[in-house]
Scaffold this motif. Structure first.
Motif, PDB file in Angstrom:
ATOM      1  N   THR A   1      43.279  38.683  41.043  1.00 29.26           N
ATOM      2  CA  THR A   1      43.550  38.407  39.634  1.00 29.26           C
ATOM      3  C   THR A   1      42.729  39.329  38.744  1.00 29.26           C
ATOM      4  O   THR A   1      43.240  39.925  37.786  1.00 29.26           O
ATOM      5  CB  THR A   1      43.230  36.941  39.297  1.00 29.26           C
ATOM      6  OG1 THR A   1      43.950  36.074  40.174  1.00 29.26           O
ATOM      7  CG2 THR A   1      43.595  36.629  37.854  1.00 29.26           C
ATOM      8  N   GLY A   2      41.445  39.455  39.072  1.00 32.78           N
ATOM      9  CA  GLY A   2      40.560  40.302  38.287  1.00 32.78           C
ATOM     10  C   GLY A   2      40.992  41.753  38.297  1.00 32.78           C
ATOM     11  O   GLY A   2      41.025  42.415  37.248  1.00 32.78           O
ATOM     12  N   ILE A   3      41.338  42.266  39.478  1.00 33.31           N
ATOM     13  CA  ILE A   3      41.785  43.655  39.575  1.00 33.31           C
ATOM     14  C   ILE A   3      43.086  43.855  38.804  1.00 33.31           C
ATOM     15  O   ILE A   3      43.275  44.867  38.125  1.00 33.31           O
ATOM     16  CB  ILE A   3      41.950  44.061  41.050  1.00 33.31           C
ATOM     17  CG1 ILE A   3      40.579  44.120  41.739  1.00 33.31           C
ATOM     18  CG2 ILE A   3      42.643  45.419  41.170  1.00 33.31           C
ATOM     19  CD1 ILE A   3      40.646  44.353  43.238  1.00 33.31           C
ATOM     20  N   GLY A   4      43.976  42.867  38.878  1.00 36.53           N
ATOM     21  CA  GLY A   4      45.229  42.950  38.127  1.00 36.53           C
ATOM     22  C   GLY A   4      44.988  43.012  36.630  1.00 36.53           C
ATOM     23  O   GLY A   4      45.630  43.794  35.919  1.00 36.53           O
ATOM     24  N   VAL A   5      44.060  42.188  36.140  1.00 43.87           N
ATOM     25  CA  VAL A   5      43.729  42.193  34.715  1.00 43.87           C
ATOM     26  C   VAL A   5      43.119  43.535  34.319  1.00 43.87           C
ATOM     27  O   VAL A   5      43.437  44.100  33.263  1.00 43.87           O
ATOM     28  CB  VAL A   5      42.750  41.043  34.395  1.00 43.87           C
ATOM     29  CG1 VAL A   5      42.231  41.161  32.962  1.00 43.87           C
ATOM     30  CG2 VAL A   5      43.439  39.695  34.583  1.00 43.87           C
ATOM     31  N   MET A   6      42.249  44.076  35.190  1.00 43.05           N
ATOM     32  CA  MET A   6      41.637  45.378  34.911  1.00 43.05           C
ATOM     33  C   MET A   6      42.683  46.485  34.853  1.00 43.05           C
ATOM     34  O   MET A   6      42.618  47.361  33.980  1.00 43.05           O
ATOM     35  CB  MET A   6      40.594  45.711  35.979  1.00 43.05           C
ATOM     36  CG  MET A   6      39.334  44.875  35.931  1.00 43.05           C
ATOM     37  SD  MET A   6      38.240  45.273  37.321  1.00 43.05           S
ATOM     38  CE  MET A   6      37.907  47.003  37.001  1.00 43.05           C
ATOM     39  N   VAL A   7      43.625  46.467  35.787  1.00 39.35           N
ATOM     40  CA  VAL A   7      44.671  47.489  35.815  1.00 39.35           C
ATOM     41  C   VAL A   7      45.508  47.429  34.543  1.00 39.35           C
ATOM     42  O   VAL A   7      45.809  48.468  33.929  1.00 39.35           O
ATOM     43  CB  VAL A   7      45.566  47.319  37.061  1.00 39.35           C
ATOM     44  CG1 VAL A   7      46.798  48.212  36.969  1.00 39.35           C
ATOM     45  CG2 VAL A   7      44.780  47.644  38.333  1.00 39.35           C
ATOM     46  N   TYR A   8      45.865  46.219  34.127  1.00 43.34           N
ATOM     47  CA  TYR A   8      46.645  46.059  32.893  1.00 43.34           C
ATOM     48  C   TYR A   8      45.878  46.597  31.685  1.00 43.34           C
ATOM     49  O   TYR A   8      46.408  47.404  30.897  1.00 43.34           O
ATOM     50  CB  TYR A   8      46.993  44.588  32.675  1.00 43.34           C
ATOM     51  CG  TYR A   8      47.458  44.292  31.269  1.00 43.34           C
ATOM     52  CD1 TYR A   8      48.751  44.602  30.861  1.00 43.34           C
ATOM     53  CD2 TYR A   8      46.581  43.728  30.335  1.00 43.34           C
ATOM     54  CE1 TYR A   8      49.175  44.349  29.556  1.00 43.34           C
ATOM     55  CE2 TYR A   8      46.984  43.471  29.045  1.00 43.34           C
ATOM     56  CZ  TYR A   8      48.280  43.787  28.653  1.00 43.34           C
ATOM     57  OH  TYR A   8      48.694  43.546  27.363  1.00 43.34           O
TER      58      TYR A   8
END
Length: 261
Positions: free
Chosen positions: A123-130
């Protein structure tokens, strides 16, 4: 003693146990996801009334939150010692731990691990990528290496602080509410420290260095050059705090009086 082999065996048994109750595992993962979503919505609500917060844009705050989720998820998977006092001191399970030829803290970490919390890293990596895409951030070849170092440092910061808090129980077995309070204070690390006054900023940097879990390492990837020195200190601060916590733990074990006293 091969600690790696013991770790692998514990993980293997844990996975087998959790897969027996798949529905419970899915519910816990969904609960964590909902909790993270609520925090993200809170950030969006705040920026619904302002474009910048002390010079930080909405996407930058979201990026910091995403980074914060990664070390926090790993910490949550392996450092579930919030009930250490009641379970191991008051109920006397520390007696059982100390009869085994393996370091007591290592045993407790393995006994209390909740690997489903690792879902939060995705989830954290996804938020960072966005957020990174929205900001147009450039990624260098060495950034993934620094990301891993910063994450490990953040995990050690969190782990060190909460192991130190658990150590209080060796000297005083009275129940305390300091653990939940510290969890709440730890959330301050997911926001830029310059939105706080000087006293809180000092505490979050040098006394309870939660800022090294989120904002400082994130500042490097966001190109905030004024915070670079703090970002690169993240692994050092993590190692120092965790080493101190293990040292205090070892002393505390010698003070343990047993459940029968």
């Amino acid at each position: 003693m091969n600690y790696v082999a013991i770790f692998v065996q514990y993980v293997s048994q844990y996975i087998k146990t959790r897969l027996t109750y798949r529905v419970d595992m899915v519910i816990e993962m969904m609960s964590d996801l909902l909790f993270q979503a609520v925090n993200l919505v809170f950030i969006l609500v705040v920026f619904g009334h302002t474009d910048f917060l002390s010079g930080w844009s909405r996407e930058e705050i979201i990026f910091i939150y995403g980074f914060f989720l990664v070390p926090y998820a790993i910490f949550g998977a392996f450092f579930n010692i919030w009930d250490f006092n009641e379970r191991y001191i008051v109920k006397g399970e520390m007696d059982r731990i100390l009869t085994r030829p393996v370091h007591s803290l290592f045993q407790i970490i393995l006994e209390r691990m909740e690997l489903e919390s690792l879902f939060g890293t995705f989830t954290g990596i996804g938020v960072m990528v966005y957020a990174g895409y929205q900001l147009g951030l450039d990624i260098s070849w060495f950034d993934p290496i620094l990301f891993i170092l910063f994450v490990v440092g953040g995990v050690l910061v969190y782990g060190g602080i909460f192991v130190l808090l658990a150590c209080i129980s060796f000297w005083s077995d009275s129940r305390t509410s300091i653990m939940p309070m510290m969890y709440n204070i730890g959330n301050y690390g997911r926001y830029p420290v310059d939105i706080y006054n000087q006293v809180i900023r000092f505490i979050l940097t040098w006394i309870l260095p939660f800022a090294f879990v989120g904002v400082y390492p994130s500042a490097y990837f966001l190109g905030k050059e004024e915070w670079y020195s703090y970002a690169f200190m993240t692994p050092v601060i993590g190692i120092v705090f965790f080493t101190i916590s293990v040292f205090v733990w070892n002393i505390g074990v010698t003070k343990y009086r047993g459940a029968g006293n």
